[in-house]
Design a protein around this motif. Structure first.
Motif, PDB file in Angstrom:
ATOM      1  N   LEU A 195      -1.239   8.301   1.861  1.00 29.13           N
ATOM      2  CA  LEU A 195      -1.256   7.194   2.700  1.00 29.13           C
ATOM      3  C   LEU A 195      -1.716   5.876   2.020  1.00 29.13           C
ATOM      4  O   LEU A 195      -1.019   4.885   2.134  1.00 29.13           O
ATOM      5  CB  LEU A 195      -2.166   7.217   4.172  1.00 29.13           C
ATOM      6  CG  LEU A 195      -2.447   5.891   4.821  1.00 29.13           C
ATOM      7  CD1 LEU A 195      -1.115   5.670   5.739  1.00 29.13           C
ATOM      8  CD2 LEU A 195      -3.622   6.321   5.636  1.00 29.13           C
ATOM      9  N   LEU A 196      -2.764   5.929   1.342  1.00 34.48           N
ATOM     10  CA  LEU A 196      -3.277   4.825   0.585  1.00 34.48           C
ATOM     11  C   LEU A 196      -2.474   4.190  -0.534  1.00 34.48           C
ATOM     12  O   LEU A 196      -2.132   3.203  -0.571  1.00 34.48           O
ATOM     13  CB  LEU A 196      -4.618   5.411  -0.278  1.00 34.48           C
ATOM     14  CG  LEU A 196      -5.876   4.209  -0.272  1.00 34.48           C
ATOM     15  CD1 LEU A 196      -5.988   3.575   0.751  1.00 34.48           C
ATOM     16  CD2 LEU A 196      -6.920   4.975  -0.868  1.00 34.48           C
ATOM     17  N   LEU A 197      -1.938   5.386  -1.331  1.00 33.38           N
ATOM     18  CA  LEU A 197      -0.947   4.922  -2.496  1.00 33.38           C
ATOM     19  C   LEU A 197       0.211   4.212  -1.919  1.00 33.38           C
ATOM     20  O   LEU A 197       0.680   3.272  -2.385  1.00 33.38           O
ATOM     21  CB  LEU A 197      -0.453   6.327  -3.340  1.00 33.38           C
ATOM     22  CG  LEU A 197      -1.816   6.788  -4.126  1.00 33.38           C
ATOM     23  CD1 LEU A 197      -1.312   7.967  -4.834  1.00 33.38           C
ATOM     24  CD2 LEU A 197      -2.363   5.717  -5.185  1.00 33.38           C
ATOM     25  N   TRP A 198       0.751   4.902  -0.942  1.00 27.44           N
ATOM     26  CA  TRP A 198       2.033   4.270  -0.104  1.00 27.44           C
ATOM     27  C   TRP A 198       1.794   2.934   0.236  1.00 27.44           C
ATOM     28  O   TRP A 198       2.393   1.921  -0.006  1.00 27.44           O
ATOM     29  CB  TRP A 198       2.372   5.049   1.191  1.00 27.44           C
ATOM     30  CG  TRP A 198       3.842   4.445   1.467  1.00 27.44           C
ATOM     31  CD1 TRP A 198       5.007   4.919   1.291  1.00 27.44           C
ATOM     32  CD2 TRP A 198       3.784   3.577   2.734  1.00 27.44           C
ATOM     33  NE1 TRP A 198       5.723   4.246   1.985  1.00 27.44           N
ATOM     34  CE2 TRP A 198       5.031   3.428   2.933  1.00 27.44           C
ATOM     35  CE3 TRP A 198       2.813   3.124   3.363  1.00 27.44           C
ATOM     36  CZ2 TRP A 198       5.387   2.611   3.958  1.00 27.44           C
ATOM     37  CZ3 TRP A 198       3.179   2.174   4.477  1.00 27.44           C
ATOM     38  CH2 TRP A 198       4.533   1.881   4.926  1.00 27.44           C
ATOM     39  N   MET A 242      -4.742  -6.654  -3.630  1.00 22.83           N
ATOM     40  CA  MET A 242      -3.768  -5.763  -2.703  1.00 22.83           C
ATOM     41  C   MET A 242      -4.321  -4.436  -2.721  1.00 22.83           C
ATOM     42  O   MET A 242      -4.367  -3.930  -1.774  1.00 22.83           O
ATOM     43  CB  MET A 242      -2.421  -5.757  -3.466  1.00 22.83           C
ATOM     44  CG  MET A 242      -1.651  -7.149  -3.291  1.00 22.83           C
ATOM     45  SD  MET A 242      -1.495  -7.511  -1.695  1.00 22.83           S
ATOM     46  CE  MET A 242      -2.282  -9.152  -1.835  1.00 22.83           C
ATOM     47  N   GLN A 243      -4.954  -4.019  -3.918  1.00 26.28           N
ATOM     48  CA  GLN A 243      -5.884  -2.710  -3.869  1.00 26.28           C
ATOM     49  C   GLN A 243      -6.780  -2.705  -2.810  1.00 26.28           C
ATOM     50  O   GLN A 243      -7.238  -1.729  -2.021  1.00 26.28           O
ATOM     51  CB  GLN A 243      -6.451  -2.208  -4.991  1.00 26.28           C
ATOM     52  CG  GLN A 243      -5.276  -1.847  -6.170  1.00 26.28           C
ATOM     53  CD  GLN A 243      -5.886  -1.802  -7.557  1.00 26.28           C
ATOM     54  OE1 GLN A 243      -7.219  -2.183  -7.500  1.00 26.28           O
ATOM     55  NE2 GLN A 243      -5.138  -1.168  -8.468  1.00 26.28           N
ATOM     56  N   THR A 244      -7.576  -3.766  -2.605  1.00 25.55           N
ATOM     57  CA  THR A 244      -8.811  -3.953  -1.627  1.00 25.55           C
ATOM     58  C   THR A 244      -8.045  -3.967  -0.090  1.00 25.55           C
ATOM     59  O   THR A 244      -8.369  -3.225   0.692  1.00 25.55           O
ATOM     60  CB  THR A 244      -9.479  -5.178  -1.814  1.00 25.55           C
ATOM     61  OG1 THR A 244     -10.138  -4.994  -3.243  1.00 25.55           O
ATOM     62  CG2 THR A 244     -10.409  -5.321  -0.843  1.00 25.55           C
ATOM     63  N   LEU A 245      -6.998  -4.404  -0.104  1.00 21.95           N
ATOM     64  CA  LEU A 245      -6.413  -4.724   1.218  1.00 21.95           C
ATOM     65  C   LEU A 245      -5.815  -3.400   1.736  1.00 21.95           C
ATOM     66  O   LEU A 245      -5.895  -3.134   2.878  1.00 21.95           O
ATOM     67  CB  LEU A 245      -5.209  -5.625   1.283  1.00 21.95           C
ATOM     68  CG  LEU A 245      -4.513  -6.525   2.511  1.00 21.95           C
ATOM     69  CD1 LEU A 245      -5.481  -7.077   3.232  1.00 21.95           C
ATOM     70  CD2 LEU A 245      -3.394  -7.339   2.051  1.00 21.95           C
ATOM     71  N   LEU A 287       2.223  -2.759  -0.963  1.00 26.21           N
ATOM     72  CA  LEU A 287       1.928  -4.253  -0.873  1.00 26.21           C
ATOM     73  C   LEU A 287       2.174  -4.967  -2.219  1.00 26.21           C
ATOM     74  O   LEU A 287       2.312  -6.004  -2.234  1.00 26.21           O
ATOM     75  CB  LEU A 287       0.348  -4.152  -0.694  1.00 26.21           C
ATOM     76  CG  LEU A 287      -0.081  -3.997   0.699  1.00 26.21           C
ATOM     77  CD1 LEU A 287      -1.665  -3.840   0.860  1.00 26.21           C
ATOM     78  CD2 LEU A 287       0.181  -5.106   1.789  1.00 26.21           C
ATOM     79  N   LEU A 288       2.136  -3.970  -3.307  1.00 20.56           N
ATOM     80  CA  LEU A 288       2.304  -4.563  -4.753  1.00 20.56           C
ATOM     81  C   LEU A 288       3.831  -4.778  -4.837  1.00 20.56           C
ATOM     82  O   LEU A 288       4.226  -5.290  -5.829  1.00 20.56           O
ATOM     83  CB  LEU A 288       1.736  -3.707  -5.892  1.00 20.56           C
ATOM     84  CG  LEU A 288       0.234  -3.816  -5.714  1.00 20.56           C
ATOM     85  CD1 LEU A 288      -0.466  -2.920  -6.746  1.00 20.56           C
ATOM     86  CD2 LEU A 288      -0.053  -5.163  -6.399  1.00 20.56           C
ATOM     87  N   TRP A 289       4.602  -3.707  -4.230  1.00 20.66           N
ATOM     88  CA  TRP A 289       6.086  -3.928  -4.307  1.00 20.66           C
ATOM     89  C   TRP A 289       6.766  -5.417  -3.917  1.00 20.66           C
ATOM     90  O   TRP A 289       7.642  -5.784  -4.399  1.00 20.66           O
ATOM     91  CB  TRP A 289       6.748  -2.662  -3.743  1.00 20.66           C
ATOM     92  CG  TRP A 289       8.415  -2.689  -3.722  1.00 20.66           C
ATOM     93  CD1 TRP A 289       8.873  -2.551  -4.822  1.00 20.66           C
ATOM     94  CD2 TRP A 289       9.268  -3.083  -2.831  1.00 20.66           C
ATOM     95  NE1 TRP A 289      10.607  -2.574  -4.207  1.00 20.66           N
ATOM     96  CE2 TRP A 289      10.402  -2.929  -3.064  1.00 20.66           C
ATOM     97  CE3 TRP A 289       8.828  -3.569  -1.390  1.00 20.66           C
ATOM     98  CZ2 TRP A 289      11.668  -3.418  -2.509  1.00 20.66           C
ATOM     99  CZ3 TRP A 289      10.045  -3.793  -0.394  1.00 20.66           C
ATOM    100  CH2 TRP A 289      11.290  -3.961  -1.164  1.00 20.66           C
ATOM    101  N   ILE A 290       6.136  -5.550  -2.525  1.00 24.30           N
ATOM    102  CA  ILE A 290       6.783  -6.815  -2.047  1.00 24.30           C
ATOM    103  C   ILE A 290       6.122  -7.966  -2.977  1.00 24.30           C
ATOM    104  O   ILE A 290       5.102  -8.042  -3.440  1.00 24.30           O
ATOM    105  CB  ILE A 290       6.248  -7.240  -0.596  1.00 24.30           C
ATOM    106  CG1 ILE A 290       6.343  -5.828   0.344  1.00 24.30           C
ATOM    107  CG2 ILE A 290       6.165  -8.418   0.022  1.00 24.30           C
ATOM    108  CD1 ILE A 290       5.486  -5.970   1.690  1.00 24.30           C
ATOM    109  N   PRO A 291       7.169  -8.826  -3.222  1.00 24.42           N
ATOM    110  CA  PRO A 291       7.117  -9.882  -4.005  1.00 24.42           C
ATOM    111  C   PRO A 291       6.004 -10.923  -3.371  1.00 24.42           C
ATOM    112  O   PRO A 291       5.940 -10.885  -2.251  1.00 24.42           O
ATOM    113  CB  PRO A 291       8.346 -10.936  -4.102  1.00 24.42           C
ATOM    114  CG  PRO A 291       9.425  -9.730  -3.877  1.00 24.42           C
ATOM    115  CD  PRO A 291       8.683  -8.883  -2.877  1.00 24.42           C
TER     116      PRO A 291
END
Lengths: 428, 284
Positions: free
Chosen positions: B41-44, B94-97, B49-53
């Protein structure tokens, strides 16, 4: 047969309610039981019947158990013991699903504080009953729109309850209860939270609606005026006991206990006293074919100045006044036919006395009380109207009653009396 | 001074040690399965979040902010996020988010039903309440270690710790919100033959929604408050930046990461605060 029969209904609040009922049956008083066991006896051996299509009012002051009573009928409050028969089915024996079906289809409720759903539009509030029944959206909204229109809220369907006045909110409450087309409408002090003018208006509308719908309505109130005005029959509840059940007239004229008498003392009796109970028998009664001499003799015998004429079936024809009878005699007429005054105010025995006040103020002759068949049931002299109203009111309000016809009557009371007397047939 | 007698001793300490050890060994498969799921879940979430520009995400957040409140919140959110990017902390943010969102999601999924259950029976409430008190007052480091032992070092124990810290609020607010629904309104629903389930979904939950939303808002704030602590056991993200800044005495580094946390917190707070439906707000 009665539609709703309540037999020996008890409701005791507390953990060991059966013990409390035993103590009660052993003759212990409510107060003693309260002190000894901490149990509150809300309803005690309530037995009554509600007829199909009537407005049955349960009246009592706060703490009388009236709200508990109405909630026992649809088991929002579970009665401790007794029977509630609805068309011969015992409501208290219903299982969960049976009870749900009863609430969904046969009984609905209107609440004192409206209890609308604040997050739903007016239309969705009205459609709620159908929604929980599982009726499709289009269909239930259509039904809700119809009722919205009937209660006079057209155009408000998309508003929310907090945007409506109290009276309008209760219209929504009423429409919500009627949309499921129940046989029985439970109304728990529905108009108590409204101000008097709106309350009056809502009462009238309920009566109008009831004239068309003929639901069985069980109506709770603490207001005797309201009870008398709306109720076909009234049950008076005190400390969980039914003190008296009867028509408004019964309650007023034959209070069962001092408690009821105390209650009714201040009521403006005029509103519910019927013509029937105030009318008197016409003493000078003659056949329409009588001659002037017969009429004159009758009037002389009875000491009155006019006689009532009926046909062979006692159907009311008109009156003959002393002056006209004398004229007829002078003219040598055989019958009174052409001297009869037919322009006499009439009313029915079921009419309410106070409604006749304007007529009593206008007329010079007593009002004829004529039943459906046209038979002369009695007469109502204007003094009787006024005296009956005055008897019901406090002492000082009787002159006020007289002054209501002051426009026509002479200024002073003795004159008014004598003028009335002249027209009145029997002297009382 | 009298010393407390030491000949009589309650060996709770040893019991807990033994219990945790037992769980670590015997419950290995179980916790691995849970941990694996949570990690997915977390990795997804992080990946998404990081994939989205970055500009798309900023635009999306601004749009949501504009929809729930007004253009000022939209502009503020956009400026805040650009600022984080300029600080070079976009990826860490984004990781925190991701961890905050995952913890919040879990808290809602677990917390709301528990909150509802508490309103159904009073004994459930009296059972749950002390557990919630414990979860909220127990220093988080105390359960950080067992979480570490059960799930191993990394993002999963960090997520669990964040969840434990945050979930009591969503439970409490759900319970509170439903209990605040006026009794007469529920009585009306009952009188019209609504089932328990219909009462819940048609009356209680909609009316409790503003309070539940306030609970979710608080849950998010709690989760954000945990990011630094959670980074100690491998949560990564802004928390690690703060931690590294402190440990290496790099004041500036710690400071900018700290400011980024604050900016994230404000944006999420303002948006979720205004999310409750307008009609339900009038009811409050």
């Amino acid at each position: 047969m009665a539609q709703v029969e309540v037999r020996n209904l008890y409701k005791v609040f507390g953990s060991n309610s059966n013990r409390a009922i035993q103590l009660l049956e052993q003759g212990m008083s409510k107060q003693e039981i309260m002190e000894k066991t901490g149990h509150t006896i809300a309803l005690q051996d309530v037995t009554l019947e509600v007829e199909r299509g009537e407005i049955f009012v349960v009246m009592g002051l706060s703490g009388s158990g009236k709200s508990t009573f109405i909630r026992c009928l649809n088991r929002l409050i579970e009665p401790t013991s007794g029977e509630i028969r609805l068309d011969d089915e015992d409501v208290l024996q219903l299982d969960k699903e049976g009870l749900r079906q009863l609430r969904l289809h046969r009984m609905s409720m209107v609440f004192q504080r409206f209890s609308l759903f604040p997050h739903r539009s007016v239309l969705d509030n009205i459609a709620f009953g159908l929604e929980v029944q599982g009726v499709k959206k289009g269909q239930r909204q259509e039904a809700a729109m119809r009722w919205l229109d009937i209660v006079g809220l057209k155009g408000w369907e998309n508003s929310y309850p907090d945007q409506l006045s109290g009276g309008m909110q209760q219209r929504v409450g009423l429409a919500r209860a009627l949309t499921t087309d129940p046989e029985i409408l439970l109304m728990d002090e529905p108009f108590s939270a409204l101000d008097p003018l709106i309350r009056r208006e809502m009462q009238e509308e309920l009566l109008n609606l009831q004239a068309k719908l003929r639901k069985t309505i069980i109506f709770i109130t603490h207001d005797l005026d309201e009870a008398l005005h709306l109720g076909d029959r009234i049950a008076i509840l005190k400390d969980g006991l039914v003190v008296q059940v009867g028509t408004p007239e019964d309650i007023l004229t034959h209070p069962a206990t001092d408690y009821v008498a105390e209650f009714t003392r201040d009521v403006n009796r005029s509103r519910v006293i019927s013509v029937e109970s105030a009318m008197i028998r016409p003493r000078a009664l003659a056949s329409r074919h009588s001659g002037p001499q017969v009429a004159l003799k009758l009037m002389q015998q009875e000491g009155v100045s006019s006689a009532y004429l009926v046909d062979q079936n006692r159907h009311f024809v008109g009156i003959i006044t002393l002056d006209d009878a004398l004229a007829a005699a002078r003219d040598g007429a055989k019958t009174l036919q052409s001297y009869i005054t037919t322009d006499v105010p009439r009313t029915s025995p079921d009419a309410v006395l106070s409604d006749l006040l304007p007529i009593a103020a206008e007329t010079a002759v007593p009002i004829a009380v004529v039943d459906e068949e046209g038979v002369l049931a009695g007469i109502l002299p204007r003094v009787s109207v006024i005296a009956a109203l005055a008897a019901g009111a406090n002492g000082n309000s009787s002159p006020a009653s007289f002054s209501m016809n002051g426009s026509r009557a002479p200024e002073t009371q003795p004159d008014a009396e004598s003028e009335a007397e002249k027209a009145v047939v029997p002297e009382l | 001074m009298q010393e407390f007698p030491d000949f009589f001793e309650l060996p709770l300490e040893k019991w807990i040690d033994r219990g945790v050890n037992w769980l670590t060994v015997e419950g290995d498969a179980f916790f691995d399965a849970i941990g694996g799921g949570l990690l997915q879940l977390l990795l997804w979430l992080e990946g998404a979040l990081l994939w989205i520009p970055w500009y798309v995400l900023i635009a999306a957040v601004a749009l949501v902010a504009w929809r729930v409140k007004d253009w000022r919140l939209a502009a503020g959110s956009a400026v805040g996020m650009v600022f984080i990017g300029l600080l070079g902390l976009w990826e860490a943010s984004m990781q925190t988010l991701a961890i905050v969102l995952a913890a919040t999601l879990l808290a809602i999924v677990v917390g709301v039903p528990i909150g509802i259950a508490m309103t159904r029976k009073d004994w459930i409430e009296s059972l749950i309440r002390p557990i919630l008190d414990m979860m909220q007052t127990l220093p988080s480091f105390v359960y950080l270690i067992p979480a570490l032992m059960l799930f191993g070092l990394g993002k999963v124990p960090a997520l669990i710790a964040t969840f434990i810290y945050a979930v009591p609020l969503s439970i409490r607010f759900t319970n509170l919100g439903i209990r605040q629904v006026p009794a007469d309104v529920i009585e009306a629903a009952e009188a019209f033959g609504a089932t328990q389930q219909q009462q819940l979904f048609k009356v209680q939950l909609p009316l409790a929604l503003p309070t539940i939303m306030a609970g979710i808002n608080q849950t998010i704030m709690m989760a954000l408050a945990m990011v630094v602590v959670a980074s100690m056991i491998g949560a990564g993200g802004l928390g690690s930046e703060v931690l590294n800044g402190i440990s290496r005495l790099e004041v500036g580094r710690g400071f900018v990461a700290g400011i980024s946390i604050v900016i994230l917190a404000i944006i999420m707070d303002r948006i979720t605060q205004n999310m409750a439906p307008a009609r339900a707000k009038a009811v409050e």
